[in-house]
Design a protein around this motif. Structure first.
Motif, PDB file in Angstrom:
ATOM      1  N   PRO A 192       0.825  -1.216   0.000  1.00 11.01           N
ATOM      2  CA  PRO A 192       0.000   0.000   0.000  1.00 11.01           C
ATOM      3  C   PRO A 192       0.861   1.269   0.000  1.00 11.01           C
ATOM      4  O   PRO A 192       0.507   2.262  -0.639  1.00 11.01           O
ATOM      5  CB  PRO A 192      -0.791  -0.120   1.303  1.00 11.01           C
ATOM      6  N   LYS A 193       1.981   1.219   0.681  1.00  9.21           N
ATOM      7  CA  LYS A 193       2.852   2.387   0.761  1.00  9.21           C
ATOM      8  C   LYS A 193       3.416   2.750  -0.625  1.00  9.21           C
ATOM      9  O   LYS A 193       3.420   3.906  -1.027  1.00  9.21           O
ATOM     10  CB  LYS A 193       3.995   2.078   1.733  1.00  9.21           C
ATOM     11  N   ARG A 194       3.889   1.730  -1.319  1.00 11.62           N
ATOM     12  CA  ARG A 194       4.428   1.969  -2.664  1.00 11.62           C
ATOM     13  C   ARG A 194       3.338   2.424  -3.626  1.00 11.62           C
ATOM     14  O   ARG A 194       3.546   3.295  -4.462  1.00 11.62           O
ATOM     15  CB  ARG A 194       5.086   0.696  -3.207  1.00 11.62           C
ATOM     16  N   ALA A 195       2.163   1.790  -3.488  1.00 17.91           N
ATOM     17  CA  ALA A 195       1.038   2.170  -4.343  1.00 17.91           C
ATOM     18  C   ALA A 195       0.658   3.630  -4.092  1.00 17.91           C
ATOM     19  O   ALA A 195       0.334   4.378  -5.026  1.00 17.91           O
ATOM     20  CB  ALA A 195      -0.150   1.253  -4.091  1.00 17.91           C
ATOM     21  N   ALA A 196       0.735   4.067  -2.818  1.00 16.51           N
ATOM     22  CA  ALA A 196       0.405   5.453  -2.480  1.00 16.51           C
ATOM     23  C   ALA A 196       1.429   6.418  -3.081  1.00 16.51           C
ATOM     24  O   ALA A 196       1.083   7.483  -3.579  1.00 16.51           O
ATOM     25  CB  ALA A 196       0.343   5.617  -0.961  1.00 16.51           C
ATOM     26  N   ALA A 197       2.705   5.999  -3.023  1.00 15.20           N
ATOM     27  CA  ALA A 197       3.769   6.846  -3.579  1.00 15.20           C
ATOM     28  C   ALA A 197       3.560   7.050  -5.081  1.00 15.20           C
ATOM     29  O   ALA A 197       3.792   8.128  -5.620  1.00 15.20           O
ATOM     30  CB  ALA A 197       5.128   6.215  -3.303  1.00 15.20           C
ATOM     31  N   ARG A 198       3.101   5.984  -5.743  1.00 17.87           N
ATOM     32  CA  ARG A 198       2.836   6.087  -7.177  1.00 17.87           C
ATOM     33  C   ARG A 198       1.597   6.946  -7.439  1.00 17.87           C
ATOM     34  O   ARG A 198       1.594   7.807  -8.314  1.00 17.87           O
ATOM     35  CB  ARG A 198       2.638   4.687  -7.745  1.00 17.87           C
ATOM     36  N   LEU A 199       0.575   6.691  -6.618  1.00 20.23           N
ATOM     37  CA  LEU A 199      -0.715   7.371  -6.798  1.00 20.23           C
ATOM     38  C   LEU A 199      -0.555   8.892  -6.790  1.00 20.23           C
ATOM     39  O   LEU A 199      -1.163   9.599  -7.582  1.00 20.23           O
ATOM     40  CB  LEU A 199      -1.671   6.939  -5.683  1.00 20.23           C
ATOM     41  N   ARG A 200       0.262   9.398  -5.889  1.00 20.81           N
ATOM     42  CA  ARG A 200       0.332  10.856  -5.779  1.00 20.81           C
ATOM     43  C   ARG A 200       1.104  11.509  -6.906  1.00 20.81           C
ATOM     44  O   ARG A 200       1.079  12.724  -7.043  1.00 20.81           O
ATOM     45  CB  ARG A 200       0.858  11.279  -4.412  1.00 20.81           C
ATOM     46  N   LYS A 201       1.785  10.705  -7.711  1.00 26.68           N
ATOM     47  CA  LYS A 201       2.465  11.257  -8.886  1.00 26.68           C
ATOM     48  C   LYS A 201       1.588  11.204 -10.130  1.00 26.68           C
ATOM     49  O   LYS A 201       1.941  11.712 -11.177  1.00 26.68           O
ATOM     50  CB  LYS A 201       3.749  10.476  -9.166  1.00 26.68           C
ATOM     51  N   GLN A 202       0.434  10.509 -10.017  1.00 28.34           N
ATOM     52  CA  GLN A 202      -0.415  10.334 -11.192  1.00 28.34           C
ATOM     53  C   GLN A 202      -1.468  11.444 -11.302  1.00 28.34           C
ATOM     54  O   GLN A 202      -1.394  12.439 -10.606  1.00 28.34           O
ATOM     55  CB  GLN A 202      -1.049   8.941 -11.130  1.00 28.34           C
ATOM     56  N   GLY A 203      -2.434  11.238 -12.170  1.00 26.47           N
ATOM     57  CA  GLY A 203      -3.389  12.293 -12.491  1.00 26.47           C
ATOM     58  C   GLY A 203      -4.260  12.727 -11.318  1.00 26.47           C
ATOM     59  O   GLY A 203      -4.569  11.931 -10.433  1.00 26.47           O
TER      60      GLY A 203
END
Ligand SMILES: [Zn+2]
Length: 350
Positions: free
Chosen positions: A165-176
């Motif tokens: 979840p942490k990595r997914a969150a890090a990715r999420l905030r860089k996306q649209g």
């Protein structure tokens, strides 16, 4: 400053109904507004008898058919700028310097208060909606503003279970992202641009901002900018998004609702308000400084040759070279692989 922040963050539980009440009031005001320039009018079906005004060109005057052509052009350009959505980084980079400056100086806190998965047309959860609260600027008649941000990469973040979840969150905030703010600057200047750029969260605005922003400049108000800098660099947002993803995965389809605790929100607001601001070369705000550094890097990377030539010519002019001599010198310098600046420096004896 601290009192303002504390006022903004007090009664977190009542903030959702406050946001809804403001959205309702916004809707009522919009429906009652008599002087909206509608899309079909912008496209040419405009009755000059309406005598709607614009500030295009600097003064307030009645709209002409030339203005409508210019509005159409500006809308087309703005629509093209935002094809493919917008990220928090782009919101900061593409915003007006004045808005960024006000965000840096006046908006001391942005705290996430709640998050939920929102369903798209297909009834599937398509985005994560996070509600943020910021303090209001010094001349405001309210204590706080509500900024809504939708993260469009959420469905993927839920589905890709292989990633923590942490990595997914890090990715999420860089996306649209899509966003909305309840302040006047967003409503009257930027919401139309967000609508044609398809990154509006909340109600769309189809009325052309003929008085406030006929050139369609800028992207985001100071509240949204503060929020975007927290999304990009704040550890608290990272932790909040991680929690939201954990919850969404528990429910499998991404639905679910998480809240920020009142105590935690107060702690975060206090921490943010203590960050230093001001200073000549650094703003004291690491997120905005980082945004600024990135911007400089980008403008260096995209500076084109003609621009350099123009700078070089200016310097040569300052050195007293005639236009003809200047062009010859510049051509010679190019052959030698020198930049116009370097050529000017050599001429100057540096
Ligand atoms: Zn705002």
């Amino acid at each position: 400053m601290a009192t303002g922040d504390q006022r903004a963050i007090s009664k977190l539980r009542g903030s959702a109904s406050e946001a809804r009440a403001r959205a309702g009031e916004d809707q009522r005001q919009r429906q009652a507004a008599p002087n909206i320039l509608n899309p079909n009018e912008v496209s040419g079906n405009y009755d000059a008898g309406r005598m709607l005004m614009t500030t295009l060109g600097g003064e307030v005057r009645p709209i002409t058919s030339d203005d409508l052509a210019m509005f159409r052009h500006n809308a087309r350009v703005a629509g093209q700028r935002f094809q493919g959505g917008i990220t928090s980084r782009q919101v900061i980079d593409m915003s007006l310097a004045g808005d960024r400056d006000r965000a840096r100086r006046q908006i001391t806190m942005a705290v996430a208060s709640a998050a939920r998965g929102v369903r798209g047309r297909s009834r599937q959860v398509s985005a994560l909606e996070v509600r943020f609260i910021t303090n209001a600027g010094p001349d405001s008649d309210v204590n706080r503003h509500h900024v809504t941000v939708e993260f469009t990469g959420y469905q993927t973040a839920i589905a890709s279970g292989a990633e923590s979840p942490k990595r997914a969150a890090a990715r999420l905030r860089k996306q649209g992202v899509r966003f909305d703010c309840d302040c006047g600057r967003h409503r009257y200047w930027f919401r139309y641009i967000a609508t044609i750029g398809r990154y509006n969260a909340g109600r769309p605005e189809t009325g052309f901002p003929k008085i406030r922003n006929p050139k369609l400049n800028g992207v985001a108000c100071k509240h949204v900018l503060r929020v975007m800098s927290e999304i990009e660099g704040g550890s608290a947002v990272q932790a909040f998004l991680t929690r939201a993803i954990e919850k969404g995965r528990q429910n499998e389809d991404g639905s679910g609702h998480i809240r920020q605790q009142q105590k935690e929100a107060e702690r975060l607001a206090e921490k943010q308000a203590k960050r230093p601001r001001g200073g000549a070369n650094t703003s004291g705000d690491r997120d905005f400084d980082r945004a600024r550094r990135a911007l400089r890097k980008q403008s260096r990377a995209t500076t084109t040759k003609p621009k350099k030539t123009a700078n070089g010519s200016k310097r040569m002019k300052a050195l007293g070279a005639s236009p003809g001599a200047r062009d010859k010198l510049l051509a010679a310098a190019r052959e030698l692989g020198l930049s116009p600046e370097q050529a000017a420096a050599i001429l100057k004896g540096k």
